[in-house]
Design a protein around this motif. Structure first.
Motif, short mmCIF file in Angstrom:
data_model
loop_
_atom_site.label_atom_id
_atom_site.label_comp_id
_atom_site.label_asym_id
_atom_site.label_seq_id
_atom_site.Cartn_x
_atom_site.Cartn_y
_atom_site.Cartn_z
N TYR A 27 43.87 -35.89 -0.73
CA TYR A 27 45.17 -36.49 -0.42
C TYR A 27 45.29 -36.72 1.08
O TYR A 27 45.65 -37.82 1.53
CB TYR A 27 46.32 -35.60 -0.91
CG TYR A 27 47.66 -36.03 -0.37
CD1 TYR A 27 48.32 -37.13 -0.92
CD2 TYR A 27 48.25 -35.38 0.71
CE1 TYR A 27 49.55 -37.55 -0.43
CE2 TYR A 27 49.48 -35.79 1.21
CZ TYR A 27 50.12 -36.87 0.64
OH TYR A 27 51.32 -37.28 1.14
N ASN A 43 42.85 -39.43 2.32
CA ASN A 43 43.33 -40.79 2.01
C ASN A 43 44.51 -41.19 2.89
O ASN A 43 44.58 -42.32 3.35
CB ASN A 43 43.72 -40.90 0.54
CG ASN A 43 42.51 -40.85 -0.38
OD1 ASN A 43 41.39 -41.15 0.03
ND2 ASN A 43 42.72 -40.44 -1.62
N MET A 44 45.42 -40.25 3.12
CA MET A 44 46.57 -40.53 3.98
C MET A 44 46.10 -40.89 5.39
O MET A 44 46.54 -41.87 5.97
CB MET A 44 47.51 -39.33 4.04
CG MET A 44 48.72 -39.54 4.94
SD MET A 44 49.70 -38.05 5.18
CE MET A 44 48.63 -37.10 6.22
N HIS A 45 45.18 -40.09 5.92
CA HIS A 45 44.67 -40.35 7.26
C HIS A 45 43.91 -41.68 7.31
O HIS A 45 44.02 -42.41 8.29
CB HIS A 45 43.76 -39.20 7.73
CG HIS A 45 44.51 -38.03 8.25
ND1 HIS A 45 44.88 -36.98 7.46
CD2 HIS A 45 44.97 -37.75 9.49
CE1 HIS A 45 45.53 -36.09 8.19
NE2 HIS A 45 45.60 -36.54 9.42
N GLN A 46 43.14 -41.99 6.27
CA GLN A 46 42.41 -43.25 6.27
C GLN A 46 43.36 -44.44 6.25
O GLN A 46 43.05 -45.48 6.85
CB GLN A 46 41.44 -43.31 5.08
CG GLN A 46 40.22 -42.44 5.29
CD GLN A 46 39.28 -42.46 4.10
OE1 GLN A 46 39.67 -42.76 2.99
NE2 GLN A 46 38.04 -42.11 4.35
N ASN A 47 44.50 -44.30 5.61
CA ASN A 47 45.50 -45.37 5.60
C ASN A 47 46.14 -45.54 6.97
O ASN A 47 46.47 -46.66 7.37
CB ASN A 47 46.58 -45.10 4.56
CG ASN A 47 46.08 -45.28 3.15
OD1 ASN A 47 45.13 -46.02 2.91
ND2 ASN A 47 46.70 -44.60 2.20
N ILE A 48 46.33 -44.45 7.68
CA ILE A 48 46.96 -44.50 9.00
C ILE A 48 45.96 -44.92 10.08
O ILE A 48 46.34 -45.56 11.06
CB ILE A 48 47.58 -43.13 9.34
CG1 ILE A 48 48.68 -42.78 8.32
CG2 ILE A 48 48.16 -43.12 10.75
CD1 ILE A 48 49.20 -41.37 8.43
N PRO A 71 42.78 -46.86 9.72
CA PRO A 71 41.74 -47.62 9.01
C PRO A 71 40.60 -48.09 9.92
O PRO A 71 39.53 -48.44 9.44
CB PRO A 71 42.50 -48.81 8.44
CG PRO A 71 43.66 -48.99 9.36
CD PRO A 71 44.03 -47.60 9.80
N LYS A 98 54.47 -42.82 10.34
CA LYS A 98 54.22 -42.91 8.90
C LYS A 98 55.22 -42.04 8.13
O LYS A 98 55.72 -42.42 7.07
CB LYS A 98 52.78 -42.48 8.60
CG LYS A 98 52.41 -42.53 7.15
CD LYS A 98 52.36 -43.94 6.64
CE LYS A 98 51.84 -43.97 5.21
NZ LYS A 98 51.83 -45.30 4.66
#
Length: 80
Positions: A4, A7-12, A14, A77
């Motif tokens: 989780y 994924n959150m960090h990858q969205n923030i 990219p 975010k």
């Protein structure tokens, strides 16, 4: 990091590779390159290389600015 959080960090963040992201998180939590090196079982040269690449991607002159950008993106975010 859990899936989780990863994924959150990858969205923030990219624009970063997975390894750069891991170094960024550890560095932003106040860990030194030596501690990161020990925890991730890699060389200090590797850690410094990732920090340098992050500085370039974030357009920072100093590594300390990386922490500010990290927390500003996380806070932004959270309030979105």
């Amino acid at each position: 990091m859990t899936n989780y959080h990863n994924n959150m960090h990858q969205n923030i963040f990219p624009d970063l590779t997975a390894k750069q992201l891991i170094v960024l998180v550890h560095y932003s939590l106040g860990k030194s390159a030596k501690v990161i090196e020990d925890e991730l079982n890699c060389s200090r040269t590797t850690v410094e290389k990732h920090l340098s690449e992050i500085r370039i991607k974030f357009n920072c002159n100093k590594s300390s600015e990386i922490r500010v950008i990290y927390f500003m993106r996380i806070i932004t975010k959270l309030i979105d």
